[in-house]
Motif scaffolding. Sequence first.
Motif, PDB file in Angstrom:
ATOM      1  N   SER A 175       0.845  -1.194   0.000  1.00 49.27           N
ATOM      2  CA  SER A 175       0.000   0.000   0.000  1.00 49.27           C
ATOM      3  C   SER A 175       0.880   1.244   0.000  1.00 49.27           C
ATOM      4  N   ARG A 176       0.625   2.154  -0.930  1.00 48.00           N
ATOM      5  CA  ARG A 176       1.430   3.378  -1.056  1.00 48.00           C
ATOM      6  C   ARG A 176       2.916   3.040  -1.191  1.00 48.00           C
ATOM      7  N   GLN A 177       3.193   2.019  -1.996  1.00 48.73           N
ATOM      8  CA  GLN A 177       4.549   1.544  -2.307  1.00 48.73           C
ATOM      9  C   GLN A 177       5.270   0.976  -1.095  1.00 48.73           C
ATOM     10  N   VAL A 178       4.524   0.618  -0.057  1.00 44.96           N
ATOM     11  CA  VAL A 178       5.128   0.053   1.156  1.00 44.96           C
ATOM     12  C   VAL A 178       4.567  -1.340   1.400  1.00 44.96           C
ATOM     13  N   SER A 179       5.448  -2.318   1.514  1.00 44.50           N
ATOM     14  CA  SER A 179       5.038  -3.678   1.843  1.00 44.50           C
ATOM     15  C   SER A 179       4.622  -3.727   3.307  1.00 44.50           C
ATOM     16  N   GLN A 180       3.356  -4.077   3.541  1.00 45.39           N
ATOM     17  CA  GLN A 180       2.861  -4.130   4.912  1.00 45.39           C
ATOM     18  C   GLN A 180       3.580  -5.215   5.711  1.00 45.39           C
ATOM     19  N   LEU A 181       3.903  -6.309   5.039  1.00 48.78           N
ATOM     20  CA  LEU A 181       4.601  -7.401   5.722  1.00 48.78           C
ATOM     21  C   LEU A 181       6.012  -6.987   6.123  1.00 48.78           C
ATOM     22  N   SER A 182       6.667  -6.209   5.281  1.00 47.43           N
ATOM     23  CA  SER A 182       8.025  -5.748   5.599  1.00 47.43           C
ATOM     24  C   SER A 182       8.036  -4.820   6.801  1.00 47.43           C
ATOM     25  N   VAL A 183       7.039  -3.933   6.874  1.00 42.94           N
ATOM     26  CA  VAL A 183       6.935  -3.018   8.019  1.00 42.94           C
ATOM     27  C   VAL A 183       6.732  -3.817   9.299  1.00 42.94           C
ATOM     28  N   LYS A 184       5.835  -4.800   9.243  1.00 42.03           N
ATOM     29  CA  LYS A 184       5.566  -5.636  10.410  1.00 42.03           C
ATOM     30  C   LYS A 184       6.795  -6.453  10.779  1.00 42.03           C
ATOM     31  N   ARG A 185       7.500  -6.916   9.785  1.00 43.29           N
ATOM     32  CA  ARG A 185       8.698  -7.729  10.034  1.00 43.29           C
ATOM     33  C   ARG A 185       9.761  -6.918  10.769  1.00 43.29           C
ATOM     34  N   GLN A 186       9.963  -5.683  10.369  1.00 44.29           N
ATOM     35  CA  GLN A 186      10.972  -4.841  11.008  1.00 44.29           C
ATOM     36  C   GLN A 186      10.706  -4.693  12.504  1.00 44.29           C
ATOM     37  N   SER A 187       9.434  -4.461  12.834  1.00 39.81           N
ATOM     38  CA  SER A 187       9.103  -4.275  14.249  1.00 39.81           C
ATOM     39  C   SER A 187       9.234  -5.588  15.025  1.00 39.81           C
ATOM     40  N   LEU A 188       8.852  -6.712  14.415  1.00 36.66           N
ATOM     41  CA  LEU A 188       8.936  -8.002  15.108  1.00 36.66           C
ATOM     42  C   LEU A 188      10.378  -8.455  15.294  1.00 36.66           C
ATOM     43  N   VAL A 189      11.180  -8.307  14.262  1.00 34.47           N
ATOM     44  CA  VAL A 189      12.593  -8.710  14.352  1.00 34.47           C
ATOM     45  C   VAL A 189      13.305  -7.902  15.427  1.00 34.47           C
ATOM     46  N   LEU A 190      13.001  -6.599  15.487  1.00 33.34           N
ATOM     47  CA  LEU A 190      13.596  -5.744  16.518  1.00 33.34           C
ATOM     48  C   LEU A 190      13.164  -6.204  17.905  1.00 33.34           C
ATOM     49  N   LYS A 191      11.902  -6.587  18.031  1.00 30.06           N
ATOM     50  CA  LYS A 191      11.379  -7.025  19.318  1.00 30.06           C
ATOM     51  C   LYS A 191      11.997  -8.359  19.739  1.00 30.06           C
ATOM     52  N   ILE A 192      12.138  -9.279  18.794  1.00 31.10           N
ATOM     53  CA  ILE A 192      12.754 -10.573  19.104  1.00 31.10           C
ATOM     54  C   ILE A 192      14.188 -10.376  19.580  1.00 31.10           C
ATOM     55  N   SER A 193      14.894  -9.458  18.927  1.00 34.25           N
ATOM     56  CA  SER A 193      16.282  -9.177  19.317  1.00 34.25           C
ATOM     57  C   SER A 193      16.365  -8.637  20.744  1.00 34.25           C
ATOM     58  N   LYS A 194      15.334  -7.891  21.156  1.00 35.30           N
ATOM     59  CA  LYS A 194      15.347  -7.270  22.485  1.00 35.30           C
ATOM     60  C   LYS A 194      14.859  -8.211  23.587  1.00 35.30           C
ATOM     61  N   ILE A 195      13.734  -8.912  23.321  1.00 32.05           N
ATOM     62  CA  ILE A 195      13.109  -9.687  24.404  1.00 32.05           C
ATOM     63  C   ILE A 195      13.102 -11.195  24.178  1.00 32.05           C
ATOM     64  N   GLY A 196      13.474 -11.635  22.969  1.00 29.79           N
ATOM     65  CA  GLY A 196      13.492 -13.070  22.684  1.00 29.79           C
ATOM     66  C   GLY A 196      12.155 -13.558  22.133  1.00 29.79           C
ATOM     67  N   PHE A 197      12.204 -14.708  21.478  1.00 33.45           N
ATOM     68  CA  PHE A 197      11.022 -15.214  20.798  1.00 33.45           C
ATOM     69  C   PHE A 197       9.928 -15.645  21.770  1.00 33.45           C
ATOM     70  N   GLU A 198      10.295 -16.328  22.843  1.00 32.67           N
ATOM     71  CA  GLU A 198       9.293 -16.822  23.792  1.00 32.67           C
ATOM     72  C   GLU A 198       8.512 -15.671  24.432  1.00 32.67           C
ATOM     73  N   GLN A 199       9.206 -14.597  24.769  1.00 35.82           N
ATOM     74  CA  GLN A 199       8.524 -13.433  25.367  1.00 35.82           C
ATOM     75  C   GLN A 199       7.602 -12.771  24.339  1.00 35.82           C
ATOM     76  N   LEU A 200       8.041 -12.750  23.079  1.00 40.69           N
ATOM     77  CA  LEU A 200       7.196 -12.200  22.017  1.00 40.69           C
ATOM     78  C   LEU A 200       5.904 -13.003  21.903  1.00 40.69           C
ATOM     79  N   ASN A 201       6.030 -14.335  21.885  1.00 41.56           N
ATOM     80  CA  ASN A 201       4.842 -15.180  21.816  1.00 41.56           C
ATOM     81  C   ASN A 201       3.931 -14.962  23.024  1.00 41.56           C
ATOM     82  N   HIS A 202       4.545 -14.762  24.187  1.00 44.59           N
ATOM     83  CA  HIS A 202       3.769 -14.498  25.405  1.00 44.59           C
ATOM     84  C   HIS A 202       2.966 -13.205  25.245  1.00 44.59           C
ATOM     85  N   GLU A 203       3.587 -12.168  24.713  1.00 45.45           N
ATOM     86  CA  GLU A 203       2.893 -10.897  24.522  1.00 45.45           C
ATOM     87  C   GLU A 203       1.786 -11.021  23.473  1.00 45.45           C
TER      88      GLU A 203
END
Length: 212
Positions: A175-203
Motif C-alpha cells: 500500500s502506497r509503495q510500502v510492503s505491509q509485511l516488511s513493516v511488520k517484520r521490522q518491528s517483530l525482528v527488533l522485538k525478538i532481538s530485544k526480548i526473545g522469541f518466547e517473550q514475544l509469543n507471550h505478549e
Amino acid sequence: MTNDWLKALTFIVGLAMSLSISAHSQQSVASYAQLDTLARDLSLQFMDATQQLAALPDVERDQRAKQLVNAQLVPHLDLEFSSLKLLGKHVRGLDRQQTAEFTKLIESQLVNMYAQVLIDYKGADVALKTLQTNQGRKFAEAAVEIEKANSERSQLIFKFKQDPQGQWRVYDVVSRQVSQLSVKRQSLVLKISKIGFEQLNHELRQSQRNEI
C-alpha cells in the motif's frame, strides 16, 4: 533392437512428452484463471469495503474493518508463508511447534494491519478496469489503481504465492509503495532481538486474550 522396435519406442516417448506438455499447458491456463478470478474478487471486495467504511461513524469503523478483513481476505491468506517471512533469520532457531504457535498468534496482528489499510482508503475510487496481474512460476501480484477524492492516485498490490496444491494465496499487500509485511517484520525482528522469541509469543497471547 530392430528398426520397428526403435520406431515404436520413439512414438511412445514422443506421445508421452506430448501428453506431458499438454497437461502442463492446461494446468498453466487453469492456474492463471484461478489467479485472475481471485485477484478480481479481492479487488471488488476491497472497493465495496472502502465504501462501507466511508459510510460508518468513526467509532464503528475499526471493528467493521476487522470483520471485513476476516471475511474477505483471511480465507485467502497464506499464514504459514507470511509467518516465515515475518520471522526472517530467526526461524532457523525455532522448532515446528514454536513456528506453528506463532503462525496462529500472528493472524490477529495481520488482520489489524490489513484493516488499517482498508481504513486508509475509505471512500476511495477503486478503478478495477486497470487491474493487472503478473504471474511467475510460484509467485504473482495484482495491482489495483486507486484514486481518492483529492485526486491522489496510488496502487494497491496483492502479492500471491502458489501453495503445494496449486492454489494462489495472498501473503502480502503493498500500500502506497510500502510492503505491509516488511513493516511488520521490522518491528517483530527488533522485538525478538530485544526480548526473545518466547517473550514475544507471550505478549502475542496476552494481546489475543485482550481482544476476545
